[in-house]
Every structure is written in structure tokens, then in C-alpha cells.
Scaffold this motif. Structure first.
Motif, PDB file in Angstrom:
ATOM      1  N   ASP A  98      -1.681  -8.086  -6.679  1.00 40.84           N
ATOM      2  CA  ASP A  98      -2.249  -8.106  -5.253  1.00 40.84           C
ATOM      3  C   ASP A  98      -1.156  -7.217  -4.863  1.00 40.84           C
ATOM      4  OD1 ASP A  98      -3.819  -8.162  -3.392  1.00 40.84           O
ATOM      5  OD2 ASP A  98      -3.403 -10.498  -2.281  1.00 40.84           O
ATOM      6  N   VAL A  99      -1.974  -6.179  -3.436  1.00 37.42           N
ATOM      7  CA  VAL A  99      -1.496  -4.890  -3.171  1.00 37.42           C
ATOM      8  C   VAL A  99      -1.232  -5.390  -1.310  1.00 37.42           C
ATOM      9  CG1 VAL A  99      -2.045  -2.290  -1.957  1.00 37.42           C
ATOM     10  CG2 VAL A  99      -2.424  -3.194  -4.280  1.00 37.42           C
ATOM     11  N   ILE A 100      -0.655  -5.594  -0.926  1.00 38.22           N
ATOM     12  CA  ILE A 100      -0.567  -6.506   0.237  1.00 38.22           C
ATOM     13  C   ILE A 100      -0.267  -5.871   1.061  1.00 38.22           C
ATOM     14  CG2 ILE A 100       0.020  -8.759  -1.010  1.00 38.22           C
ATOM     15  CD1 ILE A 100       2.975  -8.546  -0.121  1.00 38.22           C
TER      16      ILE A 100
ATOM     17  N   PRO B  60       1.003  -1.381   0.555  1.00 39.06           N
ATOM     18  CA  PRO B  60       0.320  -0.247   0.094  1.00 39.06           C
ATOM     19  C   PRO B  60       1.298   1.054  -0.614  1.00 39.06           C
ATOM     20  CG  PRO B  60      -0.739  -1.500   1.794  1.00 39.06           C
ATOM     21  CD  PRO B  60       0.470  -2.248   0.691  1.00 39.06           C
ATOM     22  N   GLY B  61       0.171   2.318  -0.567  1.00 36.35           N
ATOM     23  CA  GLY B  61       1.632   2.900  -0.878  1.00 36.35           C
ATOM     24  C   GLY B  61       1.882   3.486  -2.044  1.00 36.35           C
ATOM     25  N   ASN B  62       2.145   2.469  -2.625  1.00 36.49           N
ATOM     26  CA  ASN B  62       2.923   2.312  -3.880  1.00 36.49           C
ATOM     27  C   ASN B  62       2.395   3.128  -4.870  1.00 36.49           C
ATOM     28  OD1 ASN B  62       1.481   0.744  -6.400  1.00 36.49           O
ATOM     29  ND2 ASN B  62       0.644   0.096  -4.450  1.00 36.49           N
ATOM     30  N   GLU B  63       3.717   3.871  -5.458  1.00 38.06           N
ATOM     31  CA  GLU B  63       3.279   4.780  -6.461  1.00 38.06           C
ATOM     32  C   GLU B  63       3.767   4.125  -8.042  1.00 38.06           C
ATOM     33  OE1 GLU B  63       4.838   8.397  -5.903  1.00 38.06           O
ATOM     34  OE2 GLU B  63       4.089   8.746  -4.371  1.00 38.06           O
TER      35      GLU B  63
ATOM     36  N   TYR C 222      -3.344  14.316 -10.518  1.00 40.82           N
ATOM     37  CA  TYR C 222      -2.832  14.052 -11.768  1.00 40.82           C
ATOM     38  C   TYR C 222      -2.536  12.471 -10.388  1.00 40.82           C
ATOM     39  CZ  TYR C 222       0.897  11.014 -14.201  1.00 40.82           C
ATOM     40  OH  TYR C 222       1.734  10.443 -15.085  1.00 40.82           O
ATOM     41  N   ARG C 223      -2.677  12.060  -9.008  1.00 37.68           N
ATOM     42  CA  ARG C 223      -1.462  11.774  -8.096  1.00 37.68           C
ATOM     43  C   ARG C 223      -3.124  10.749  -8.111  1.00 37.68           C
ATOM     44  NH1 ARG C 223       0.907  14.359  -4.968  1.00 37.68           N
ATOM     45  NH2 ARG C 223       3.018  13.869  -5.430  1.00 37.68           N
ATOM     46  N   GLU C 224      -4.560  11.316  -8.061  1.00 38.51           N
ATOM     47  CA  GLU C 224      -6.165  10.499  -7.626  1.00 38.51           C
ATOM     48  C   GLU C 224      -6.103  10.106  -8.958  1.00 38.51           C
ATOM     49  OE1 GLU C 224      -9.985  11.645  -6.361  1.00 38.51           O
ATOM     50  OE2 GLU C 224      -8.803  13.407  -6.445  1.00 38.51           O
ATOM     51  N   GLU C 225      -5.776  10.095  -9.657  1.00 34.17           N
ATOM     52  CA  GLU C 225      -5.714   9.386 -10.992  1.00 34.17           C
ATOM     53  C   GLU C 225      -5.270   8.181 -11.421  1.00 34.17           C
ATOM     54  OE1 GLU C 225      -7.475  11.918 -13.834  1.00 34.17           O
ATOM     55  OE2 GLU C 225      -9.330  13.243 -12.463  1.00 34.17           O
ATOM     56  N   LEU C 226      -3.950   9.067 -11.301  1.00 39.06           N
ATOM     57  CA  LEU C 226      -3.529   7.663 -11.484  1.00 39.06           C
ATOM     58  C   LEU C 226      -1.826   7.466 -10.987  1.00 39.06           C
ATOM     59  CD1 LEU C 226      -2.547   9.817 -15.715  1.00 39.06           C
ATOM     60  CD2 LEU C 226      -3.529   7.597 -15.327  1.00 39.06           C
ATOM     61  N   VAL C 227      -1.864   8.050  -9.799  1.00 44.73           N
ATOM     62  CA  VAL C 227      -0.602   7.631  -9.403  1.00 44.73           C
ATOM     63  C   VAL C 227      -0.939   6.757  -8.029  1.00 44.73           C
ATOM     64  CG1 VAL C 227       1.747   8.119  -8.318  1.00 44.73           C
ATOM     65  CG2 VAL C 227       0.725   9.464 -10.230  1.00 44.73           C
ATOM     66  N   HIS C 228      -2.062   6.758  -8.407  1.00 47.23           N
ATOM     67  CA  HIS C 228      -2.597   6.081  -6.738  1.00 47.23           C
ATOM     68  C   HIS C 228      -1.979   4.756  -6.485  1.00 47.23           C
ATOM     69  CE1 HIS C 228      -6.201   3.646  -8.224  1.00 47.23           C
ATOM     70  NE2 HIS C 228      -6.375   4.687  -9.199  1.00 47.23           N
ATOM     71  N   PRO C 229      -2.734   3.986  -5.178  1.00 49.97           N
ATOM     72  CA  PRO C 229      -2.247   2.850  -4.844  1.00 49.97           C
ATOM     73  C   PRO C 229      -2.456   1.543  -5.663  1.00 49.97           C
ATOM     74  CG  PRO C 229      -1.928   4.117  -2.867  1.00 49.97           C
ATOM     75  CD  PRO C 229      -2.829   4.533  -3.865  1.00 49.97           C
ATOM     76  N   TYR C 230      -3.886   1.675  -5.910  1.00 50.16           N
ATOM     77  CA  TYR C 230      -4.490   0.442  -6.970  1.00 50.16           C
ATOM     78  C   TYR C 230      -4.660   1.065  -8.072  1.00 50.16           C
ATOM     79  CZ  TYR C 230      -4.863  -0.218  -1.659  1.00 50.16           C
ATOM     80  OH  TYR C 230      -4.738  -0.093   0.051  1.00 50.16           O
ATOM     81  N   TYR C 231      -4.266   1.601  -9.023  1.00 49.41           N
ATOM     82  CA  TYR C 231      -4.050   2.295 -11.022  1.00 49.41           C
ATOM     83  C   TYR C 231      -4.000   1.181 -11.325  1.00 49.41           C
ATOM     84  CZ  TYR C 231      -4.257   4.832 -14.780  1.00 49.41           C
ATOM     85  OH  TYR C 231      -4.594   4.480 -16.458  1.00 49.41           O
TER      86      TYR C 231
END
Length: 527
Positions: A492-494, A436-439, A474-483
Motif C-alpha cells: 500500500d501507498v500510505i 507518496p512520492g516514492n521512487e 522514464y519517470r512517468e512510466e517506470l518511477v512513478h509512486p504507484y508503479y
């Protein structure tokens, strides 16, 4: 009664054959004379047999051709024909597994290689390839034996050819325990790993005298090709040790983690079922702020068994960590960006370091774990002019070509081409995970906003506020952890604390993986 040619002072081999054999082998093993041994010890160096004794399991060594002698004549060689001819060859075991070894004996002709010396090595290398067992060379010699001329040079050619033939077939390890000059330096460079020892190891193509005569540069042997130079500057040495004893212990450790050959799997160590084990510390080790540094070694230690790993090239291209470790008892190769060094950026050296390590792991059936926290490739005129395009592509080629089980984990950020290169799903990772928190993006949100919304920001009445708003957009649409996960580029996001458990399960699932490359003689990787 006639006798065979033998050293003076020994029993007649035709009247007392067993006593003659005992005395002959004792003399061959003890070196030319006690004074030569004292000189070797005075330099802080061990003899060839002492080194082999430290490397192999006690009492396991079987020597091959201990009575071989050169047949050269002239230039004073006819008066000096010691048995063994300056190299000890044979086989034994390390932790019960067969290993072939040859050790130059500096007490005989300064360890210089002649025709008989080379033929002993050729035979041993052929035996190692045929047996499918690792080969270790303990180097301590002055290069080609000048008195034997081109025969000595041809001897090196045979060694080079066999190292190349064995490449990717059996593990090959070179240990530098003295000088290694001229063509002799190429043999270690052809092997998988090179060990050096501070203050006694030197490697160079041309020595200080030649350098001084040709270029006018005044340099010592250590400054030109010592352990520190090759461990930190040139990258020739993979491991730098303080003493011979430490060095040979490290070689034993490395061998314990490698398969005997490319048809075997690395040796596994039975462990209790720890698949539910959580690494609580992982939740705190990586800062959320992408600009804050941390030591990825601490992350690795929390993931692998007992916190132990063997780092390769620890002091060279330190912005990328390459290491061997065990996960649930099974050996894995780890490639990880190191944020505490140049922010973990990929550059020429790191790319070449990673590429060679990935290729080795793939050749010897060692699964790959890639830990990603990379801001991109290092920009700059120097990198471009030195060939970052072709040399950086080596790491990409190595990953794309690898067929062993491959798992990648994005710890924090993964930007641009460097994200792709660090074993992304798009180039063949079997399992791609993220915390979580990945970019994961083409670039950071700030840089992206400055490019995409440059004109809008410049025309705004409040450029600062506008820029801040666009960065957030930009962060909200393209760089959020689940994009990336939403698009199947991350499986998976673990929870970071579950990383060890998830990796053990995924590698177990991939244990029987089978993948074929197109039929070809060999690829043509970027150089």
C-alpha cells in the motif's frame, strides 16, 4: 584445637563460626586493603561491588563463590591468596528480571585472570545458560595472569567456548571499565553488545609497547584502543558513554528492552489504545527533492512511543541507523538509511552494522521495521577492493534468514540492489509500504535516461531538451509512486501521517507469525 586455613586476624571458625563467616565475607568484599580502593577511586573508577550495585536492583545481588581462592604456588602467588581471586560473580535483578553478572576486581592482581578466577566465570556462565537469563560482564583487568601460565590461557578458552554456546540463546553484554588486552579482548567481541566509557576504557590485542617495538609506531593506549577509537573507527563498541554511572544506566535501559532468552518475547509495556493516533509532523519531515538531506532520526522519533529510541553504533557507519524502540508498547528493531550522512548510501561498514543488528533481533524475537531512503551502494575502487560484494551481502543474508515479523516503508527513494537489500518484499518482508512520492527503480530517472537513450540524445539537434523529455518519460512510466504497488511489490501507498497507526496494526497482525527455515546445522553466511 586445630583451625582451618584462613586470613590472619579473623575469629576462629571452629569456636565462633558465625562471626568468622561474617568477618571473612566482609574482608572478601572490601578488597585486599583500603589503599587499593583509594587508588581505584583516584583513577575515577568504581570498585567491582560498586558497579554491580549500580547495575542491579537495590539489594537483589546474590554472590556466587565469594570465598574462592587460587591454588597456584611460586612467583610470589603463594603469599597472596585473597578470597574471590579478583572477580565478583553472582546474580540479581534489573527491573525485577533475573540477570547474571561478573565483575573483574582490578584491586586484586590488577584484575588478571587465573585458573580459579576463570572457573568462577565458567560456573556463572553455565548457570546463566541453564537459567535462560542475560549475562553481563564488567571488565577491568590486565589479561591473563602470567604467573599461572597456560592455566590462565585455558581459562580464557573456556570463556570463549561458553560465549559462543550462549550466542543467540541469551543476551550477552560486555562493559569495558578499564584495560582489556590480548586474548581477553576476544571475549567482549563474542558478545552481543559492547559498552565503553571515555577516558577509562581501552581494548587492544597488542599494547602500545609491542606496537612500538614491532612497527615503530608511537601511540598511546587511548589512541590505540580507547573509547573513541572503538566507537567511531573500528566499530568494536556499540555504545560510548561519558561516565560509569551513565554507562550502567544505559545497560539497564538496554536490558529492559531485551527478552531473557531466545524462547521469550521482549517485555511489553501496557499503553492506552493509540491506534488512531496520527503523526502530523511526518508529512513535512522528508523533502520531496531526493537530493535534499534530512535527519531520519526525526522520522523515527515521530513513529515510536514517546519519541524515545536507543541507537546502536550511533557514531560508527552513521549512514545507517540501527535502534531499539517501542511501538504501542512492544519492542521493535529499526533499521533506517540516514540521508544526512553520505546521502544514506550503503557501504561496507553500514552493511556489516545492519547485518549484525538484524541477526540479533531475529535471534531474540524482536520485530523489524526498515525505513528506506537509499540511493544505492557506494561506488568506488576502494569499496570494491575491500569486498563490498561479499560484505554487502551480509545484510542481504541477514534479512533473508530472518523469521521475525518484518515491515518495510519506503520513505522517498529506493534504487537498485540497495532497494532489494533493504528488506524489500522480494526478499521476504511481510508487509511492504511506501509513502507518496516514492521512487522505486533500478536507478534514478536521470541516470537511466542517460543509459537507455544515450545515442538518441547525442544525435539530437537539442540534446538538453531531448534528455529532459526522456527523463520525464522514464519517470512517468517506470518511477512513478504507484508503479511498484501496481505490481504487488508494495502492499500500500500510505499517508505519512498514518504511518504509526498502520505499523501498529500490521505488527499486531503479525504477532503470531510462525516461519520455519529448512533443517540444517547452520547457514554459511558471507564473510
Amino acid at each position: 584445637m586445630p583451625t582451618v586455613d584462613g586470613p590472619a586476624g579473623l575469629a576462629d571458625p571452629l569456636t565462633d563460626p558465625l562471626e568468622a563467616l561474617r568477618a571473612l565475607k566482609e574482608q572478601a568484599g572490601s578488597g585486599p586493603d583500603p589503599e587499593a580502593t583509594r587508588r581505584q577511586h583516584a583513577k575515577g573508577k568504581l570498585t567491582a561491588h560498586e558497579r554491580i550495585g549500580l547495575l542491579l536492583d537495590k539489594g537483589s545481588f546474590t554472590e556466587v563463590e565469594p570465598l574462592r581462592r587460587h591454588r597456584a604456588s611460586g612467583f610470589g602467588l603463594e603469599a597472596k591468596r585473597p578470597h574471590g581471586d579478583g572477580v565478583v560473580t553472582g546474580f540479581g535483578t534489573v527491573e525485577g528480571r533475573t540477570v547474571f553478572v561478573y565483575a573483574a576486581d582490578f584491586r586484586v592482581f590488577g584484575g588478571a585472570l587465573g585458573e580459579a578466577h576463570a572457573q568462577k566465570i565458567h560456573k556463572l556462565m553455565d548457570m546463566a545458560i541453564a537459567a535462560g537469563a542475560p549475562l553481563v560482564s564488567l571488565n577491568d583487568g590486565a589479561g591473563a595472569r602470567i604467573q599461572e601460565g597456560v592455566s590462565a590461557l585455558a581459562g580464557y578458552g573456556g570463556i570463549f567456548r561458553r560465549h559462543t554456546k550462549a550466542s543467540g540463546v541469551i543476551p550477552q553484554i560486555s562493559v569495558m571499565l578499564g584495560p582489556c588486552a590480548g586474548g581477553a579482548a576476544y571475549a567482549p567481541a563474542l558478545t552481543d553488545f559492547v559498552f565503553v566509557v571515555r577516558d577509562i576504557s581501552q581494548m587492544f590485542i597488542t599494547g602500545p609497547d609491542v606496537v612500538r617495538a614491532v612497527t615503530g609506531e608511537d601511540v598511546s593506549m587511548d589512541e590505540l584502543g580507547g573509547a573513541q577509537v572503538h566507537g567511531e573507527v573500528s566499530g568494536v563498541a556499540h555504545f560510548v558513554c561519558d561516565t560509569e554511572e551513565d554507562c550502567l544506566a544505559e545497560v539497564r535501559l538496554l536490558l529492559s528492552m531485551l527478552p531473557a532468552n531466545n524462547r521469550d518475547l521482549p517485555p511489553a509495556v501496557p499503553r492506552p489504545d493509540l491506534t488512531q493516533e496520527r503523526a502530523e509532523a511526518l508529512a513535512q519531515l522528508v523533502p520531496r527533492d531526493g537530493n535534499r538531506a534530512y535527519d531520519v532520526g526525526e522520522v523515527i522519533a515521530e513513529i515510536v512511543d514517546d519519541g524515545d529510541y536507543l541507537e546502536v553504533h550511533a557514531s560508527w557507519a552513521a549512514n545507517l541507523v540501527c535502534a531499539l524502540a517501542r511501538l504501542d508498547g512492544h519492542v521493535v528493531g529499526i533499521v533506517a538509511n540516514q540521508p544526512s550522512v553520505f546521502a544514506g548510501v550503503l557501504d561496507i561498514r553500514a552493511s556489516e552494522k545492519g547485518a549484525r543488528f538484524v541477526q540479533f533481533c531475529d535471534a531474540f524475537n524482536i520485530s523489524l521495521l526498515t525505513l528506506v531512503d537509499v540511493p544505492g551502494f557506494l561506488p568506488g575502487v576502494g569499496q570494491e577492493h575491500e569486498g563490498i560484494i561479499r560484505r554487502g551481502a551480509k545484510l542481504l543474508y541477514a534479512y533473508c534468514n530472518a523469521t521475525v515479523p518484518r515491515i518495510s516503508v519506503v520513505l522517498r527513494k529506493a534504487y537498485g540492489g540497495a532497494y532489494i537489500v533493504m528488506d524489500s518484499r522480494s526478499i521476504g518482508a511481510d508487509v511492504a509500504l511506501a509513502w507518496p512520492g516514492n521512487e522505486i527503480a533500478v536507478m534514478g530517472a536521470e541516470a537511466a535516461a542517460d543509459v537507455i537513450f544515450r545515442r538518441e540524445i547525442a544525435a539530437s539537434d537539442d540534446p538538453g531538451a531531448t534528455r529532459e523529455r526522456k527523463v520525464a518519460q522514464y519517470r512517468e512510466e517506470l518511477v512513478h509512486p504507484y508503479y511498484a504497488a501496481e505490481r504487488g511489490l508494495v502492499d500500500d501507498v500510505i499517508d505519512p501521517r498514518d504511518t504509526r497507526t498502520v505499523l501498529i496494526r500490521c505488527f499486531a497482525m503479525l504477532h503470531s507469525k510462525h516461519a520455519d527455515l529448512p533443517r540444517r546445522k547452520h547457514g554459511n553466511p558471507p564473510q
